[in-house]
Enzyme design. Structure first.
Site, PDB file in Angstrom:
ATOM      1  N   LEU C 221       0.823  -1.204   0.000  1.00 24.75           N
ATOM      2  CA  LEU C 221       0.000   0.000   0.000  1.00 24.75           C
ATOM      3  C   LEU C 221       0.867   1.268   0.000  1.00 24.75           C
ATOM      4  CD1 LEU C 221      -2.901   1.118   0.430  1.00 24.75           C
ATOM      5  CD2 LEU C 221      -2.393   1.102   2.873  1.00 24.75           C
ATOM      6  N   ASP C 222       0.585   2.179  -0.877  1.00 27.58           N
ATOM      7  CA  ASP C 222       1.282   3.470  -0.934  1.00 27.58           C
ATOM      8  C   ASP C 222       2.783   3.330  -1.188  1.00 27.58           C
ATOM      9  OD1 ASP C 222      -1.185   4.461  -0.293  1.00 27.58           O
ATOM     10  OD2 ASP C 222      -0.705   4.886   1.782  1.00 27.58           O
TER      11      ASP C 222
END
Lengths: 277, 277, 277, 277
Positions: C221-222
């Site tokens: 994520l990210d």
């Protein structure tokens, strides 16, 4: 006719502006520039006023105290050059930029001394007829070295201490000596890339923008109140050394912007943030 | 509890802040935010104050008038949505951006109508359930066309008129109908590249940055008081069409920034300049 | 005469440019634009060439393969509109911006469909005559919901999937279905403020600049390869909601810039970084 | 192993990249970095290639000439420090910035001398052990003064001449001595505010952004090919002196960026524009 900067921070209350301006008016003072801010979350009131006239400092402070809530912080600084000490290690770009601005008359400051933990920058500093002291940390405990630094710094009674790429971690003891007086330049866009070699970290992450952050030094490394930030675009062709080189331009600009704000008494600290008026 | 924006511009004089804040205090009003500026060249004083409380508008204006110099301009605007009319021609990017912000609730405005001199944008506007009127200029004298425009605009009694790429030159007669009410976006970083096709001019000159400028419309084309500007980097690979495409992003942002400032009553005009508080 | 984009990434070797250009020359093709990059750390070679002429795709690919090192990745894409699916949740600003650019002809894309996990944006999307499907996640396991999403997405065989503020975390299973095809906009200047509500985090930290980041979606994520970033200045007067509002402008611009780069086949991924030619 | 920068500009033709890379390959040279550009309007081809290997300069140039169109411009520069002369008048900020970068090792240059038409900066320059010559223009005809300047400059055989706020207008005779060798910093965002005191002009116009422009000097004052530009935001509180102060930061950055590009042989001139590879 003298000019002063009046700085007030206090709990917000009805009539503050009225009460303060009444005192200024009664003392026959001119308001040259005025800015206020009330933080809606904490209900704190901040006001910076540039005043001119024949000022009796003690009377004015006393009268302001009478109309302001208990616990208000009131400062009345003559608009004058501040005494400054600069701490450095080996890198010259931020220091050099400050020195060039200094001889250019850009800084409303007296640079009293530069203190380094290495000899590298003596030559540069002395070119500008500023005293340079080297206090090597080699073979010393951190606290013992800091004690020597503090002793040397205090000789000059600085109002602002600028860490111009001073690459040593400061202990809480040091920091508490100089509350809201120590300005640092961190070579990243905080809070990204806290800690060592932010440019290597940035390169590894493949970012497209890098930055720099000027902040007050507090006990938590890289966590002090931020005063100024800026950025510059980079791309895949940049090695981390190229990023560092590009970042240096930003470091210079950001540090000198923040320094100017301090010299002009424009920065309030509240909690871990700054209000800039 | 209501909120108002109090706007004062006047000649500077000793005690202005005191006198104004005294009136506010006597009326038991809270100052939510306050900003002042004194222009040192012209000695003009500007103040924007967001106040809350139970406000009797007429009494407050009367009392303020009594303590302010003759000829002061005092405005007291309820913090509320402003009525807006948008003028367009064929290009959709600025209008589209405004419409998306509008349905997003970003704009403190009622867009009463969009008026075009072509039919091109009817479809887009009507998607958003906003009235669209086309007043073609074909075969008409400039003044006759403007008379029709004015008649249509006045139906909506707008407080702000936004030229969202309205590509016709306005006569002084039109402009004087709506003093400090007409906002324009110019597709260059004024005062560079005044006049027709700035992107072609910029391309020919080989600039490395292009920009856009939002300004009030006055009698002199592209010479009105500037409210907001921004820029974007370009390089040798950009054709003038690429510059125009890049410039469109800037036009959108700059126009919407300036529009927000107007909606929040933050812009004062003096001479050919703006003060933004 | 057709135009193609030739994309090569491979280990660097002496004579690569010579060998590639020899094949293009022998096939009587014009090089309209050409850019190469060799990463000095990993010794990877990247080349993007816009070519025109009468192209026999199979023959050209075969001849290029013969002169390039084993394991080279060679892509030859016709310069044409790409099929795109957009995923959304409730926020309209990024989607709206894309739709306005779309009808403006700014995007070299066919937006085949918008798929949301809420009904909120149906009305907006259908205004533009684009199919909208809502696949609610309510009461469903993450994987079961994703399976429905994948099924719906695959109907349109998209070459690019844009997450225009799609606020659900994707599983590795989803991500692996669409390698280097999923573009996300993160509402912070990564790697600062990873995770939930970056604007609140930024406000709490007291930063003076906020930003946005467009990146490919990967399992972490990210943490995917960054394509584009930009920033905007903020100050102490900004609540976190004000920061979010200011940030939205940046999100729009950054996402649409990154999207354009993808549509123009200008982005290579290597490791966790991008090369943009 | 040596490194060279190969610079080619010529009419575009089919097979150029192939023919050039064939020669490089036959000479057993590595291409470390390569960039090309074809201007679609003028059909001019530009190529910058960083090559390494055992280079026989004469043979390589001869072989390249054979495969390139007649009239091609071919330059083969050893990757080495360039000799530079700096011209100044009284202002120290740009010169000081260059000197700090110089001792920092940031500039791939030998600063052979600084020549001023006033004595003001002698002290600063000599601090850095660089020769300073003052050639006063007082009481002299422009051409006579320039003849002395040229004579002094030519002693150092500079490859680049930097006007670091040299405030005298140069005659065509001077300019023609040093084609594409003279770099100037103009204190505005050209073409806005051509001519004297741009900061006063900018202040009067009420702009919200100011800038600086680095360009090659040609016969037309402030009209030479632009190499680099940058800007900084200003507002209504800025006097023209404040604008000048803010502008100085931009001047420094822009001039040093452009200077770096020249030192790295990255700038081509065509017509009144630059291509930067």
């Amino acid at each position: 006719m003298e000019e002063y900067i009046l700085l007030i921070d206090t709990e917000d209350a009805k009539g503050l502006v009225y009460n303060i301006s009444k005192v200024l008016f009664a003392n026959n003072l001119n308001i040259e520039r005025n800015a206020e801010y009330v933080d809606p979350e904490t209900n704190k009131f901040f006001m910076r006023t540039r005043i001119s006239g024949n000022i009796s400092k003690d009377i004015l402070l006393k009268e302001l105290k009478e109309v302001l809530p208990q616990g208000s912080r009131i400062r009345l600084n003559k608009k004058a050059k501040k005494d400054v000490v600069i701490l450095v290690t080996k890198e010259s770009h931020v220091l050099g930029d400050l020195l060039i601005r200094y001889i250019d008359g850009e800084l409303n400051a007296n640079i009293k001394a530069v203190i380094g933990n290495h000899e590298h920058l003596r030559d540069l500093v002395e070119k500008f007829n500023i005293p340079f002291t080297c206090i090597s940390a080699e073979g010393m405990e951190r606290e013992a070295h800091e004690d020597l630094m503090i002793e040397e710094i205090n000789k000059y009674e600085p109002e602002v201490i600028v860490l111009a790429k001073y690459m040593r971690i400061l202990t809480p003891k040091f920091v508490q000596q100089y509350p809201q007086k120590v300005l640092n330049i961190h070579h990243s866009f905080l809070p990204a890339f806290i800690g060592a070699n932010p440019y290597k970290q940035a390169h590894e992450r493949g970012v497209k923008i890098i930055g720099a952050t000027a902040h007050y030094v507090t006990d938590d490394l890289d966590e002090g109140p931020i005063i100024s930030q800026d950025v510059v675009a980079v791309d895949h062709t940049f090695s981390w050394q190229d990023m560092r080189k590009a970042g240096r331009n930003v470091e210079k600009i950001v540090l000198s912007n923040a320094f100017q704000l301090l010299l002009e008494d424009r920065v309030f600290v509240y909690g871990n943030k700054t209000v800039i008026l």
